[in-house]
Design a protein around this motif. Sequence first.
Motif, mmCIF file in Angstrom:
data_model
loop_
_atom_site.group_PDB
_atom_site.id
_atom_site.type_symbol
_atom_site.label_atom_id
_atom_site.label_comp_id
_atom_site.label_asym_id
_atom_site.label_seq_id
_atom_site.Cartn_x
_atom_site.Cartn_y
_atom_site.Cartn_z
ATOM 1 N N PRO A 45 44.777 33.881 34.968
ATOM 2 C CA PRO A 45 45.604 33.384 36.344
ATOM 3 C C PRO A 45 46.998 33.275 36.161
ATOM 4 N N GLY A 46 47.721 33.825 37.078
ATOM 5 C CA GLY A 46 49.240 33.762 37.068
ATOM 6 C C GLY A 46 49.661 33.621 38.676
ATOM 7 N N ARG A 47 50.900 33.226 38.539
ATOM 8 C CA ARG A 47 51.605 32.924 39.886
ATOM 9 C C ARG A 47 52.366 33.889 40.143
ATOM 10 N N VAL A 48 52.608 34.423 41.297
ATOM 11 C CA VAL A 48 53.443 35.733 41.578
ATOM 12 C C VAL A 48 54.916 35.123 41.907
ATOM 13 N N ILE A 49 55.738 35.456 41.379
ATOM 14 C CA ILE A 49 57.163 35.119 41.483
ATOM 15 C C ILE A 49 57.987 36.006 42.438
ATOM 16 N N GLU A 50 57.743 37.345 42.366
ATOM 17 C CA GLU A 50 58.360 38.303 43.336
ATOM 18 C C GLU A 50 57.539 39.508 43.308
ATOM 19 N N ILE A 51 57.857 40.417 44.503
ATOM 20 C CA ILE A 51 57.359 41.583 44.600
ATOM 21 C C ILE A 51 58.535 42.584 44.157
ATOM 22 N N VAL A 52 58.269 43.499 43.236
ATOM 23 C CA VAL A 52 59.382 44.363 42.570
ATOM 24 C C VAL A 52 59.697 45.459 43.561
ATOM 25 N N ASP A 53 61.054 45.662 43.813
ATOM 26 C CA ASP A 53 61.412 46.792 44.592
ATOM 27 C C ASP A 53 60.993 48.169 44.041
ATOM 28 N N GLY A 54 60.827 49.164 44.960
ATOM 29 C CA GLY A 54 60.759 50.436 44.423
ATOM 30 C C GLY A 54 59.343 50.970 44.097
ATOM 31 N N TYR A 55 58.358 49.952 44.681
ATOM 32 C CA TYR A 55 57.125 50.501 43.759
ATOM 33 C C TYR A 55 55.835 50.337 44.992
ATOM 34 N N HIS A 56 56.468 50.510 46.296
ATOM 35 C CA HIS A 56 55.605 50.439 47.483
ATOM 36 C C HIS A 56 54.986 49.175 47.663
ATOM 37 N N ASP A 57 55.554 47.983 47.104
ATOM 38 C CA ASP A 57 54.930 46.714 47.103
ATOM 39 C C ASP A 57 53.762 46.521 46.453
ATOM 40 N N GLN A 58 53.584 47.358 45.339
ATOM 41 C CA GLN A 58 52.361 47.408 44.326
ATOM 42 C C GLN A 58 52.782 46.532 42.956
ATOM 43 N N ILE A 59 54.004 46.508 42.673
ATOM 44 C CA ILE A 59 54.113 45.574 41.255
ATOM 45 C C ILE A 59 54.701 44.182 41.810
ATOM 46 N N ALA A 60 54.137 43.328 41.107
ATOM 47 C CA ALA A 60 54.838 42.188 41.379
ATOM 48 C C ALA A 60 55.163 41.530 40.022
ATOM 49 N N LEU A 61 56.445 40.576 39.654
ATOM 50 C CA LEU A 61 56.674 39.864 38.776
ATOM 51 C C LEU A 61 55.438 38.568 38.691
ATOM 52 N N VAL A 62 54.740 38.110 37.636
ATOM 53 C CA VAL A 62 54.003 37.122 37.798
ATOM 54 C C VAL A 62 54.297 36.398 36.579
ATOM 55 N N ASP A 63 54.255 35.059 36.681
ATOM 56 C CA ASP A 63 54.290 33.989 35.678
ATOM 57 C C ASP A 63 52.664 33.665 35.389
ATOM 58 N N VAL A 64 52.749 33.938 33.944
ATOM 59 C CA VAL A 64 51.333 33.784 33.255
ATOM 60 C C VAL A 64 51.622 32.746 31.981
ATOM 61 N N SER A 65 51.631 31.612 32.184
ATOM 62 C CA SER A 65 51.812 30.408 31.412
ATOM 63 C C SER A 65 53.093 30.607 30.879
ATOM 64 N N GLY A 66 54.035 30.884 31.568
ATOM 65 C CA GLY A 66 55.606 30.766 31.158
ATOM 66 C C GLY A 66 56.061 32.080 30.856
ATOM 67 N N ALA A 67 55.141 33.079 30.509
ATOM 68 C CA ALA A 67 55.590 34.410 30.277
ATOM 69 C C ALA A 67 55.724 35.343 31.688
#
Length: 80
Positions: A6-28
């Motif tokens: 499980p992880g929580r989405v922090i942001e959708i990364v620009d430049g990848y057609h909304d297909q890459i997200a930065l996700v917090d996984v237990s602090g990483a």
Amino acid sequence: MCLGIPGRVIEIVDGYHDQIALVDVSGAHRQVNVGILQDDPARPGDWVIIHMGFAVEKTDEAGAAAALDGLRLLGHGDLA
């Protein structure tokens, strides 16, 4: 059966057609492909279940906690 992290989405990364997200996984923070979720796109604040670098489903906070508890029972609770 596969294990999902499980992880929580922090942001959708620009430049990848909304297909890459930065996700917090237990602090990483990890980059995760969320393209599979096109019918119900991931947004910042959403909880997702990750398998092999892909968000395979959305969940809620209770579902994420249950998944993490299951991983801890297997001895893999430190996911960072």
